[in-house]
Design an enzyme around this catalytic site. Sequence first.
Site, PDB file in Angstrom:
ATOM      1  N   TYR A 112       0.861  -1.189   0.000  1.00 21.61           N
ATOM      2  CA  TYR A 112       0.000   0.000   0.000  1.00 21.61           C
ATOM      3  C   TYR A 112       0.895   1.235   0.000  1.00 21.61           C
ATOM      4  CZ  TYR A 112      -3.193   3.638   1.667  1.00 21.61           C
ATOM      5  OH  TYR A 112      -3.911   4.794   1.798  1.00 21.61           O
ATOM      6  N   GLU A 200      -3.340   7.647  -3.945  1.00 21.58           N
ATOM      7  CA  GLU A 200      -3.309   6.335  -3.302  1.00 21.58           C
ATOM      8  C   GLU A 200      -3.153   5.236  -4.337  1.00 21.58           C
ATOM      9  OE1 GLU A 200      -6.038   4.860   0.140  1.00 21.58           O
ATOM     10  OE2 GLU A 200      -6.972   4.160  -1.723  1.00 21.58           O
TER      11      GLU A 200
END
Length: 388
Positions: A112, A200
């Site tokens: 992530y 993101e």
Amino acid sequence: MNIHEYQAKDLLRKYAIPVHPGRVARTPEEVYRAASELLGAGARLVAMKAQIHAGARGKGGGVKVLKSAEELRAAAVGLLGKNLVTPQTGPEGKPVHELLLEGTNGIEREYYASIVLDRSLAKPCLIVSEAGGMEIEEVAEEHPEKILKCHFSPEKGLEHAEAKAMAARLPLNAAQAEVISRIFEGLSRLFLELDASLVEINPLAIMNSGEVIAIDAKINFDDNALYRHPEIAALRDARQEDPRETEAKKFDLSYVGLDGNIGCVVNGAGLAMATMDIIKYAGGEPANFLDVGGGANKEKVTAAFKIILQDPKVKAILVNIFGGIMRCDVVAEGILAAVAEVGAKVPIVVRLEGTNVEEGKAILKNSSLNVISASGFAQAAEKVVGAL
């Protein structure tokens, strides 16, 4: 402002961040052709993802990973033109007008990576985790030790040494760490140069082939900076937005639709938040957040009322104005103009205080409009809840 995944990936490419070659399809036949091309180019599977402004698409059935063009075309029929409901959309869902298709041959590991603004430090923050593919909020709550953070200078951006240090904290070999550190730097440049509020990648994957690929991408932008980026503003998809919010933007009104039945017209964000709180305290449910601004004119107030009155869930309206720069008589004139144009079949409770308050109250009292006057904050909430 939000954009779609395929638009976000186009921006990632410009910053040298690797993504899969993708195809955007808007009809089942386009899906079939795109899938055939990807499978013909060597992909073992094709991932088809609904393009909506919300996450958790997989949980709502908006992500299909299949091995034939025929299966993908059939799945597209069930998505295109429909509303996709996910845990992040609410019960009404979001309309699906485009599908993104990408070929894949399998993922080895997932990470992530994101950049957000830490307002407490007034610095952007790179957030990285080895728990990619999961809800980052759950990871932060259950395994906070897996969340890595690096604040960096908004003037200099993320320096190479900082990016390398973050990559070194992940279970990567030297070659992978170098590639991922460069990706972190690219995210930093994109975030700062395009005035993003969120960038993101989840997951940032190591493929079975050894390649590092951004599998999914989400980018949000600061609305207040869009005047500097007309090319970004052009990516807005109004079909994904509440039409009331879109209409409010035309008049520079701050509007957010909610699920209650008491419409709110307030000046000032703080007062608007307090108004919603006191409605809840009195046993009601606000239908919206609406800040007409400190210097609103008659036209803005009229527009605000029209937007609220178009919501069929609204059964009463509370006007809560403290006149500083904004004059109470202007608010009263706006209320009358809106009701004359749209009509109002719901009770209206008005609490006015401040500049020209007596003039404003007189305008409403001398009109034919059935207005319930309130002299205090708590009284106004009690009256509007009682009027339902």
